[in-house]
Scaffold this motif. Structure first.
Motif, PDB file in Angstrom:
ATOM      1  N   VAL A  40       0.841  -1.193   0.000  1.00 36.24           N
ATOM      2  CA  VAL A  40       0.000   0.000   0.000  1.00 36.24           C
ATOM      3  C   VAL A  40       0.874   1.240   0.000  1.00 36.24           C
ATOM      4  N   ASP A  41       0.666   2.088  -0.981  1.00 32.24           N
ATOM      5  CA  ASP A  41       1.351   3.370  -1.047  1.00 32.24           C
ATOM      6  C   ASP A  41       0.872   4.221   0.120  1.00 32.24           C
TER       7      ASP A  41
ATOM      8  N   ARG B  17     -11.926   0.315  -4.704  1.00 27.74           N
ATOM      9  CA  ARG B  17     -11.048  -0.189  -3.649  1.00 27.74           C
ATOM     10  C   ARG B  17     -11.720  -1.228  -2.743  1.00 27.74           C
TER      11      ARG B  17
ATOM     12  N   TRP C 147      -5.622   3.682  -9.163  1.00 28.71           N
ATOM     13  CA  TRP C 147      -4.734   2.708  -8.525  1.00 28.71           C
ATOM     14  C   TRP C 147      -4.469   1.582  -9.502  1.00 28.71           C
TER      15      TRP C 147
ATOM     16  N   TRP D 174     -11.689   4.323 -11.126  1.00 33.99           N
ATOM     17  CA  TRP D 174     -10.448   3.701 -10.672  1.00 33.99           C
ATOM     18  C   TRP D 174      -9.270   4.062 -11.569  1.00 33.99           C
TER      19      TRP D 174
ATOM     20  N   ALA E 127       0.591   7.280   0.484  1.00 39.81           N
ATOM     21  CA  ALA E 127      -0.296   8.353   0.040  1.00 39.81           C
ATOM     22  C   ALA E 127      -1.699   7.834  -0.259  1.00 39.81           C
ATOM     23  N   ASP E 128      -1.813   6.539  -0.440  1.00 42.29           N
ATOM     24  CA  ASP E 128      -3.081   5.907  -0.790  1.00 42.29           C
ATOM     25  C   ASP E 128      -3.775   5.304   0.425  1.00 42.29           C
ATOM     26  N   GLN E 129      -3.137   5.378   1.569  1.00 40.82           N
ATOM     27  CA  GLN E 129      -3.606   4.658   2.751  1.00 40.82           C
ATOM     28  C   GLN E 129      -5.029   5.047   3.146  1.00 40.82           C
TER      29      GLN E 129
ATOM     30  N   ALA F  56      -7.527   6.076   1.391  1.00 29.99           N
ATOM     31  CA  ALA F  56      -8.552   5.533   0.495  1.00 29.99           C
ATOM     32  C   ALA F  56      -8.829   4.071   0.804  1.00 29.99           C
ATOM     33  N   TRP F  57      -7.775   3.293   1.108  1.00 24.47           N
ATOM     34  CA  TRP F  57      -7.998   1.885   1.448  1.00 24.47           C
ATOM     35  C   TRP F  57      -8.691   1.761   2.798  1.00 24.47           C
TER      36      TRP F  57
ATOM     37  N   ASP G  85     -14.260   4.027  -6.781  1.00 25.61           N
ATOM     38  CA  ASP G  85     -12.878   3.843  -7.204  1.00 25.61           C
ATOM     39  C   ASP G  85     -12.441   2.382  -7.171  1.00 25.61           C
TER      40      ASP G  85
ATOM     41  N   ALA H 278      -9.713   8.362  -7.528  1.00 28.16           N
ATOM     42  CA  ALA H 278      -8.314   8.117  -7.168  1.00 28.16           C
ATOM     43  C   ALA H 278      -7.832   6.860  -7.879  1.00 28.16           C
TER      44      ALA H 278
END
Length: 257
Positions: A25-26, A65, A97, A88, A28-30, A32-33, A63, A95
């Motif tokens: 997990v990036d 997720r 991914w 997505w 910066a993406d945390q 969103a997850w 998106d 966002a």
């Protein structure tokens, strides 16, 4: 510690949980997850749907997720996300991914895709905002289509926003569908209702709903959202199709006895 907090803690440590999101997990993406985990825990998990080994279809997947997290968990056999636009990929402010490493998840754009699936393609259908995904025109036919997409015994979990008597079809519940109307539509499509939850209107919205729906009961007027756990039951003809095998088994047992 709540399930959501546990999920967040494990997500931060990079380990697997019920709905962990991808292992890599990036940072910066945390968020969103984590939002996907929160959505599952708040909206769908309370109904305890069967996910293990299921083919899952998510309507209005945003998106994607949540679909990705379900696939990454290893619990579902496959997860297909469907929305009007490919958010997505970054379209519409979504966002973006990378789906490259997730063979069990497929994200598709276009409402017409519903007609491309084979009957009985899904064990579980998730709809985080069904009235925002399905247009009012043709609604009854599309609910019947969702029924047909489920295998016998399959489940659908749907958040249904309820109308307050307004005249806009873009409004929640198309402006006029109350909880009772939603339930009638689902029963008319063939579903059985296994459970339901209600979310009440805010005090600021309750007065307007009461004024527009003066003949409705308090529960009808004050319900902002109806969350339904729906079951696609076995039809009589499907049970009849199974009966010869049972008859043969009983005949063998009788002969052996």
């Amino acid at each position: 510690m709540t399930m959501l907090n546990k999920a967040r803690k494990i997500l931060r440590s990079g380990r697997q949980v019920i709905l962990p999101g991808p292992q890599r997990v990036d940072p910066a993406d945390q968020a969103a997850w984590e939002d996907a985990v929160a959505l599952w825990n708040d909206l769908f998990a309370p109904f305890a749907p069967v996910v293990e080994g299921a083919d899952v279809l998510e309507l209005g997947c945003g998106d994607g997720r949540l679909a990705g997290a379900l696939a990454a968990s290893g619990r579902a056999r496959s997860v297909t996300g469907l929305d009007h636009h490919p958010y997505w990929t970054g379209v519409g402010g979504g966002a973006a991914w990378n789906l490259q490493d997730m063979a069990a998840v497929e994200l598709t754009a276009g409402l017409e895709t519903l007609n491309a699936f084979e009957d009985g393609a899904a064990d579980l259908i998730l709809a985080r905002q069904l009235d925002g995904f399905l247009p009012l025109s043709g609604l009854e036919d599309r609910l019947e289509r969702l029924y047909a997409l489920l295998r016998p015994g399959g489940e659908m979990l749907a958040r249904l926003r309820c109308g307050d008597g307004g005249d806009s079809q873009d409004a929640p519940g198309y402006g006029f569908l109350t909880p009772t109307a939603w339930v009638a539509l689902m029963l008319g499509a063939g579903f059985e209702i296994a459970g339901q939850r209600r979310v009440w209107r805010t005090p600021a919205d309750q007065g307007a709903a009461a004024a527009r729906l003066p003949e409705a009961s308090d529960d009808e007027r004050l319900t902002a959202e109806l969350h339904l756990h729906l079951i696609r039951p076995w039809e009589s003809w499907e049970l009849d199709a199974l009966r010869p095998f049972g008859d043969q088994r009983r005949a063998r047992n009788k002969k052996a006895g």
